[in-house]
Design an enzyme around this catalytic site. Structure first.
Site, short mmCIF file in Angstrom:
data_model
loop_
_atom_site.label_atom_id
_atom_site.label_comp_id
_atom_site.label_asym_id
_atom_site.label_seq_id
_atom_site.Cartn_x
_atom_site.Cartn_y
_atom_site.Cartn_z
N GLY A 6 0.57 -1.04 -0.12
CA GLY A 6 -0.06 0.14 0.03
C GLY A 6 0.40 1.20 0.13
N CYS A 7 1.82 1.08 0.86
CA CYS A 7 2.27 2.56 0.70
C CYS A 7 3.32 3.13 -0.36
CB CYS A 7 3.90 2.44 1.81
SG CYS A 7 2.84 2.05 3.70
N THR A 8 3.76 1.51 -1.23
CA THR A 8 4.40 1.84 -2.60
C THR A 8 3.36 2.32 -3.56
OG1 THR A 8 5.94 -0.28 -2.16
CG2 THR A 8 5.72 0.60 -4.20
#
Length: 188
Positions: A80-82
């Site tokens: 998700g952060c990527t």
């Protein structure tokens, strides 16, 4: 009520209760809200390490007198952060066109943020928030019980918060919301 006063009040709200064993007070509602000024933050001068090897404070960032986007993400190099960081990267020219500075912030070690920024070719710095102190001061709640919250703020050139957006599951929407807030700033 100013951000620093709300945080101070929240921290000391238990003072009137009978004596107990000391406990840590955790703010569950975002203390930093639309309309608040970042210059009122108790953490304005906290030194944060950057993925590019430099250091920064919110004060030094605000001194540039341009709109500011701060996006807090839970953990570098997770799916998700990527997605979120890469969407900010892919739309970075639009942020530059709006004159905005963009910074990602997490509790990751500086080396982890550096590796993440290099692997994803991020054109903006990632800042390390040791022990998530800034996250806690801003009152960003954990999501899904244990994950550090995913929160994006947009501030105008004077430091006034014009967007506070939280969504753990729709990571890419943070970029769309930030761009829409910047578009409104340009119109004003």
């Amino acid at each position: 009520m100013a951000l620093a006063q709300r945080v101070h009040s929240a921290r000391f709200a238990t003072a009137a209760r009978p004596p107990r064993a000391p406990r840590r007070v955790v703010v569950t509602k975002a203390a930093l809200q639309v309309g608040d000024n970042l210059k009122d933050s108790a953490e304005l001068y906290r030194v944060l390490k950057s993925s590019d090897g430099s250091t920064a404070t919110l004060s030094s960032i605000l001194a540039k007198q341009s709109p500011l986007v701060l996006f807090f993400y839970p953990k570098a190099a997770t799916p998700g952060c990527t997605k979120e960081a890469c969407k900010f990267r892919d739309e970075y020219a639009r942020f530059q066109d709006a004159g905005a500075q963009v910074f990602g912030i997490s509790g990751d070690e500086p080396a982890d943020n550096k590796a993440f920024a290099q692997a994803q070719r991020l054109p903006f710095p990632l800042l390390t928030d040791p022990s998530n102190i800034l996250r806690k001061t801003f009152g960003i709640p954990n999501d899904l019980l244990f994950l550090p919250g995913r929160q994006t703020y947009v501030f105008n050139a004077d430091g006034k918060c014009v967007l506070s957006f939280n969504s753990q599951l729709d990571a890419e929407k943070h970029v769309d919301e930030a761009l829409a807030a910047l578009k409104q700033l340009v119109k004003a």
